[in-house]
Design a protein around this motif. Structure first.
Motif, PDB file in Angstrom:
ATOM      1  N   TRP B 250      61.188  92.422  60.235  1.00 53.50           N
ATOM      2  CA  TRP B 250      59.924  91.989  59.643  1.00 53.50           C
ATOM      3  C   TRP B 250      59.620  90.529  59.932  1.00 53.50           C
ATOM      4  O   TRP B 250      58.504  90.165  60.216  1.00 53.50           O
ATOM      5  CB  TRP B 250      59.977  92.228  58.141  1.00 53.50           C
ATOM      6  N   GLY B 251      60.642  89.683  59.804  1.00 54.21           N
ATOM      7  CA  GLY B 251      60.315  88.272  60.033  1.00 54.21           C
ATOM      8  C   GLY B 251      61.469  87.328  59.783  1.00 54.21           C
ATOM      9  O   GLY B 251      61.276  86.178  59.451  1.00 54.21           O
ATOM     10  N   VAL B 253      64.088  86.995  57.469  1.00 55.82           N
ATOM     11  CA  VAL B 253      64.388  86.375  56.180  1.00 55.82           C
ATOM     12  C   VAL B 253      65.831  85.867  56.229  1.00 55.82           C
ATOM     13  O   VAL B 253      66.735  86.597  56.596  1.00 55.82           O
ATOM     14  CB  VAL B 253      64.218  87.394  55.036  1.00 55.82           C
ATOM     15  N   GLU B 254      65.994  84.605  55.899  1.00 59.76           N
ATOM     16  CA  GLU B 254      67.331  84.018  55.960  1.00 59.76           C
ATOM     17  C   GLU B 254      68.229  84.636  54.894  1.00 59.76           C
ATOM     18  O   GLU B 254      67.777  84.961  53.810  1.00 59.76           O
ATOM     19  CB  GLU B 254      67.269  82.501  55.736  1.00 59.76           C
TER      20      GLU B 254
END
Lengths: 260, 255
Positions: B250-251, B253-254
């Motif tokens: 999705w992007g 996330v850390e």
């Protein structure tokens, strides 16, 4: 006939207690095509509300806002806003963020990609085109947002305190880039800031607002050094001082125009 | 890998301790084996039910019912949640009803469910559905309501309109919070599966518990309980992994 024309524009909001208050009142001015105009004012002077009204996000309650002779009724891809907090979509890569506006046009995929790559290159982020925004610094994220705005080839670029969250060095670098790009791409820019130095460095013309409610207090035409302004020159400090005095000074009945 | 070994060691140690304490209580207190089975008898019941195929069959039945009820709940709740999240005026009226229904245990509906849906697979599926539906619905609505308005302003500026807005902006923007709701609902739904299978069915892990009680096979009963726990743990691990992979795609996330 000015390209952007505001006449007696007023914006009122309803407060929680039912009374109305004006964000800005009876603001009239014009902006020519290709001009770089800074709207300068202290916080709470309604300058962001004014920008939102010109961009069509939140319309005026009375008076009129016209761009190219037409009343502004809603936002348009011809007039792109750049926000202080970038407004990038975190689930998209840098390149896909820049492609966002292009996707709504009937452009073949390859061409869309090529345009996006070009603007990512212009803002110097080719090496990061496949990264997610989260991985980039604030300055780099704002560059992506600038690339995304320019990619749709808008007529006007609105900037709402775009560099307020950045450190001083990054801010200066981005100011230089924006100045250069606005000249090269021949865009009309309306730039909101509370930073006198920033306004003096960037603007062809500065609109100074006074607060409560926001009114146009004075207009400063910055006629000297249009091509290159040296931040450390005596002229620049002099200019900054003059604008600062206007900024601090008392509101007058009619907006005064200055040439410095 | 090192982290995995450490986790494995912790799990082994904690389970070994549990079984040891269980054995100690059994050896010291001299309860009747019919009331309190030993680890060994529960273990042999486990082996027995696996060998005669009863356990395997019931696990398969239960997992199939769970999958149908849970997936149906997730799909419907996310779809309805997106719509309600985008229409706050409608949600204002729906919310009181949701808040009224939500605290009711799915088991309270059990008699009606059997009356309306008859006996067989459906009552257990409906119980799982109810258990999963409300948490997913509410987390989806909250996820949509909490979307940063700047995403809508930016997409409006660039001319992105419905229905494209839904899959380009709303769904991805709300995705992390929706995924979290889907994850939490899995545990709740699993808890209610066994309960749901105690009414109106003659198969599944819940039925095995009822059956073991009726035949005084406390060893089988305990073995079934262990299986329900282990399966719940495995399902949670699986969805945790799926959630992490999805969020990464999705992007980033850390962690």
């Amino acid at each position: 006939m000015n390209y952007i024309e505001l006449s007696h524009a007023t914006k009122t909001f309803k407060k929680a207690d039912g009374t109305r208050f004006a964000a800005f009142e009876d603001v009239s001015f014009g902006i020519e095509r290709g001009e770089f105009v800074c709207v300068l004012g202290p916080s709470g002077c309604g300058k962001s509300a004014l920008l939102n009204a010109i961009a069509g996000f939140s319309l005026v309650t009375s008076g009129s806002v016209k761009i190219g002779g037409e009343e502004v009724k809603e936002p348009s891809p011809k007039r792109v806003m750049i926000f202080q907090n970038y407004g990038l979509l975190p689930w998209r890569t840098v390149l896909k963020n820049v492609e966002l506006g292009l996707e709504e046009r009937k452009i073949p995929k390859e061409e869309r990609r090529a345009i996006a790559e070009k603007y990512v290159e212009i803002v110097g982020l080719s090496a990061f085109k496949d990264e997610r925004p989260r991985r980039l610094s604030g300055g780099m994220q704002q560059r992506v947002s600038i690339a995304r705005a320019l990619a749709v080839d808008p007529e006007v670029v609105f900037m709402d305190e775009p560099f307020a969250a950045l450190d001083a060095i990054t801010r200066m670098k981005l100011q230089d880039d924006v100045l250069k790009l606005s000249r090269e791409e021949k865009k009309t820019v309306v730039f909101v800031t509370h930073d006198v130095g920033e306004a003096v460095y960037l603007a062809d013309r500065i609109l100074i607002l006074s607060p409560n409610p926001g009114r146009l207090k004075s207009v400063v035409n910055v006629t000297i050094g249009r091509e290159f302004r040296d931040r450390s020159s005596a002229d620049f400090f002099q200019l900054q001082k003059q604008v600062f005095e206007l900024f601090e000074g008392k509101a007058t009945e009619n907006p005064v125009e200055y040439y410095i | 890998m090192k982290k995995f070994n450490k986790t494995l060691r912790n799990v082994v140690v904690s389970f070994a301790t549990l079984i040891l304490v269980w054995q100690l209580v059994y050896s010291c207190c001299h309860y009747s084996p019919a009331l309190f089975p030993s680890p060994a008898s529960a273990g042999s019941a486990l082996v027995e039910t696996f060998q005669n195929g009863v356990m395997t069959r019931n696990i398969a039945t239960s997992l199939a019912r769970f999958a149908v009820g849970y997936v149906a709940a997730v799909v419907l709740a996310v779809a309805l949640g997106l719509v309600l999240g985008l229409t706050p005026r409608v949600f204002q009226f729906v919310n009181p009803i949701v808040q009224l229904l939500r605290p009711i245990s799915p088991m309270a509906w059990a008699p009606f469910i059997v009356l309306w849906f008859g006996i067989g697979d459906v009552p257990a599926i409906v119980v799982v559905f109810i258990a999963a539906f409300f948490p997913v619905l509410l987390s989806t609505v909250a996820a949509v309501v909490n979307i940063d308005p700047i995403y809508f302003r930016v997409s409006r500026n660039f001319g992105v309109r419905q229905p494209k807005l839904l899959w380009k902006v709303v769904l991805p923007a709300a995705f992390p919070q929706i995924a979290n709701g889907i994850h939490l609902a899995l545990g709740t739904a699993w808890v209610f599966l066994a309960a749901g299978e105690m009414n109106g069915v003659q198969s599944g892990l819940g039925y095995m518990i009822v059956d073991a009680r009726n035949t005084f096979r406390t060893d089988v009963l305990l073995a079934t309980i262990v299986v329900i726990g282990v399966l719940g743990l495995a399902l949670d691990g699986a969805i945790r992994l799926a959630e992490r992979i999805a969020l990464k795609g999705w992007g980033g996330v850390e962690e």
